[in-house]
Design an enzyme around this catalytic site. Structure first.
Site, mmCIF file in Angstrom:
data_model
loop_
_atom_site.group_PDB
_atom_site.id
_atom_site.type_symbol
_atom_site.label_atom_id
_atom_site.label_comp_id
_atom_site.label_asym_id
_atom_site.label_seq_id
_atom_site.Cartn_x
_atom_site.Cartn_y
_atom_site.Cartn_z
ATOM 1 N N GLY A 12 -87.532 -20.301 -32.933
ATOM 2 C CA GLY A 12 -87.476 -20.676 -31.525
ATOM 3 C C GLY A 12 -88.425 -21.783 -31.107
ATOM 4 O O GLY A 12 -88.832 -21.841 -29.939
ATOM 5 N N THR A 13 -88.755 -22.710 -32.022
ATOM 6 C CA THR A 13 -89.632 -23.806 -31.578
ATOM 7 C C THR A 13 -88.904 -24.724 -30.596
ATOM 8 O O THR A 13 -89.539 -25.293 -29.705
ATOM 9 C CB THR A 13 -90.174 -24.636 -32.767
ATOM 10 O OG1 THR A 13 -89.090 -25.297 -33.419
ATOM 11 C CG2 THR A 13 -90.936 -23.773 -33.751
ATOM 12 N N ASN A 14 -87.602 -24.871 -30.753
ATOM 13 C CA ASN A 14 -86.865 -25.671 -29.768
ATOM 14 C C ASN A 14 -86.802 -24.967 -28.421
ATOM 15 O O ASN A 14 -86.869 -25.606 -27.371
ATOM 16 C CB ASN A 14 -85.457 -26.004 -30.286
ATOM 17 C CG ASN A 14 -85.477 -27.185 -31.229
ATOM 18 O OD1 ASN A 14 -85.691 -28.314 -30.806
ATOM 19 N ND2 ASN A 14 -85.307 -26.914 -32.515
ATOM 20 N N MET A 91 -77.543 -19.778 -35.369
ATOM 21 C CA MET A 91 -76.990 -19.966 -36.711
ATOM 22 C C MET A 91 -75.580 -19.395 -36.898
ATOM 23 O O MET A 91 -75.129 -19.214 -38.013
ATOM 24 C CB MET A 91 -77.953 -19.382 -37.753
ATOM 25 C CG MET A 91 -79.267 -20.138 -37.818
ATOM 26 S SD MET A 91 -79.027 -21.931 -38.104
ATOM 27 C CE MET A 91 -80.706 -22.539 -37.987
ATOM 28 N N ILE A 93 -71.483 -19.910 -35.964
ATOM 29 C CA ILE A 93 -70.504 -20.846 -35.399
ATOM 30 C C ILE A 93 -69.727 -20.115 -34.305
ATOM 31 O O ILE A 93 -69.207 -19.012 -34.511
ATOM 32 C CB ILE A 93 -69.593 -21.408 -36.513
ATOM 33 C CG1 ILE A 93 -70.455 -22.298 -37.433
ATOM 34 C CG2 ILE A 93 -68.429 -22.210 -35.919
ATOM 35 C CD1 ILE A 93 -69.721 -22.996 -38.540
ATOM 36 N N LEU A 94 -69.691 -20.729 -33.119
ATOM 37 C CA LEU A 94 -69.081 -20.057 -31.966
ATOM 38 C C LEU A 94 -67.556 -20.007 -32.081
ATOM 39 O O LEU A 94 -66.928 -20.942 -32.584
ATOM 40 C CB LEU A 94 -69.447 -20.801 -30.675
ATOM 41 C CG LEU A 94 -70.920 -20.778 -30.267
ATOM 42 C CD1 LEU A 94 -71.123 -21.626 -29.017
ATOM 43 C CD2 LEU A 94 -71.416 -19.354 -30.037
ATOM 44 N N ASN A 108 -75.831 -28.544 -28.603
ATOM 45 C CA ASN A 108 -76.462 -28.074 -29.832
ATOM 46 C C ASN A 108 -77.423 -29.130 -30.335
ATOM 47 O O ASN A 108 -77.153 -30.324 -30.219
ATOM 48 C CB ASN A 108 -75.375 -27.821 -30.892
ATOM 49 C CG ASN A 108 -75.956 -27.390 -32.226
ATOM 50 O OD1 ASN A 108 -76.808 -26.493 -32.298
ATOM 51 N ND2 ASN A 108 -75.523 -28.030 -33.313
ATOM 52 N N HIS A 110 -79.052 -30.587 -33.736
ATOM 53 C CA HIS A 110 -78.832 -30.566 -35.183
ATOM 54 C C HIS A 110 -79.875 -31.472 -35.852
ATOM 55 O O HIS A 110 -80.108 -32.594 -35.388
ATOM 56 C CB HIS A 110 -77.411 -31.046 -35.519
ATOM 57 C CG HIS A 110 -77.138 -30.984 -36.985
ATOM 58 N ND1 HIS A 110 -76.858 -29.800 -37.631
ATOM 59 C CD2 HIS A 110 -77.154 -31.946 -37.946
ATOM 60 C CE1 HIS A 110 -76.697 -30.044 -38.921
ATOM 61 N NE2 HIS A 110 -76.876 -31.332 -39.137
HETATM 62 C C1 GAR Z 1 -83.935 -26.577 -35.981
HETATM 63 O O1 GAR Z 1 -84.378 -27.529 -36.900
HETATM 64 C C2 GAR Z 1 -82.518 -26.875 -35.543
HETATM 65 O O2 GAR Z 1 -82.247 -28.235 -35.425
HETATM 66 C C3 GAR Z 1 -81.743 -26.274 -36.690
HETATM 67 O O3 GAR Z 1 -82.421 -25.079 -36.995
HETATM 68 C C4 GAR Z 1 -83.805 -25.207 -36.644
HETATM 69 C C5 GAR Z 1 -84.170 -24.071 -35.710
HETATM 70 O O4 GAR Z 1 -85.550 -24.046 -35.466
HETATM 71 N N1 GAR Z 1 -80.376 -26.053 -36.317
HETATM 72 C C6 GAR Z 1 -79.358 -26.197 -37.161
HETATM 73 O O5 GAR Z 1 -79.497 -26.460 -38.328
HETATM 74 C C7 GAR Z 1 -77.982 -25.986 -36.546
HETATM 75 N N2 GAR Z 1 -76.951 -26.459 -37.425
HETATM 76 P P1 GAR Z 1 -86.160 -23.285 -34.201
HETATM 77 O O6 GAR Z 1 -85.618 -21.853 -34.216
HETATM 78 O O7 GAR Z 1 -87.644 -23.320 -34.479
HETATM 79 O O8 GAR Z 1 -85.787 -24.029 -32.968
#
Ligand code: GAR
Length: 208
Positions: A12-14, A91, A93-94, A108, A110
């Site tokens: 969940g850093t994003n 993670m 796919i919807l 999203n 990516h």
């Molecule tokens: C992030 O790097 C995001 O871009 C990627 O997973 C990580 C989640 O990190 N998403 C994908 O690869 C989607 N296809 P987070 O949980 O720390 O945000």
């Protein structure tokens, strides 16, 4: 004010970047009203709790089929009156039904410059492993609308990041998060909430 619902599966850093941007007033046309996790014990849930944001857990294996999982997610999104759905490290796919119900209202993030290293099977660290194996000198991140093609929806914003000779998937992932993902995801979120993104003929444009 738009209701922003963030879907997560991991660290969940994003999500944290979104929470921090809202606190700083950079997201001001919407409010993160709910966080939905596809996994029990995801650290993202702790981040939501610390920020005082209600969270819900909808686990895939609690449902017998992809369709019933989609229906469960749809119910929650309707209950939460979601205006914008942000996939922040989600993670799964919807399902098509959900994508249709929220057409051009799901974004999203990516961790590559789409169309490189994207589509089914390209997620998380795997994306960076492929990028390093191919020897690219530049990678980055993309925020796009979600359609029925995995990572194939209209691109809204991209940010390039240099790849270094001694990068590992982990160091590249970290640099792309810090220099790209955590910046463009909050930016796009605010632009969407301020009605500053339009989609025309399958392409997204930012309005001045
Ligand atoms: C992030 O790097 C995001 O871009 C990627 O997973 C990580 C989640 O990190 N998403 C994908 O690869 C989607 N296809 P987070 O949980 O720390 O945000």
């Amino acid at each position: 004010m738009k209701n922003i619902v963030v879907l997560v599966s991991g660290g969940g850093t994003n999500l944290q970047a979104l929470i921090d941007a809202e606190k700083r007033g950079e997201i001001k046309s919407g409010k993160i009203t709910c966080v939905i996790s596809s996994k029990n014990g995801a650290y993202a849930i702790e981040r939501a709790k610390t920020a005082g944001i209600p969270s819900r857990i909808v686990v895939r294996k609690d449902y017998s089929s992809a369709d019933s999982y989609t229906d469960a997610l749809l119910d929650v999104l309707k209950e939460e009156k979601a205006d914008l759905i942000v996939l922040a490290g989600f993670m799964i796919i919807l399902g098509e039904k959900l994508i249709k119900a929220y057409e051009n209202r799901i974004v999203n993030v990516h961790p590559s410059l789409i169309p490189a290293f994207c589509g089914e099977g390209f997620y998380g660290l795997r994306v960076h492993k492929y990028a390093l194996a191919r020897g690219v000198k530049v990678s980055g991140a993309t925020v796009h609308f979600v359609n029925e093609i995995a990572d194939g929806g209209p691109i809204i914003m991209q940010m390039p990041v240099a790849v270094l000779d001694d990068d590992t998937p982990e160091t590249l992932q970290k640099r792309i998060m810090e220099q790209a993902e955590w910046k463009i995801l909050p930016k796009v979120t605010e632009l969407f909430c301020a009605d500053k993104i339009k989609v025309e003929n399958g392409k997204a444009y930012i309005l001045e």
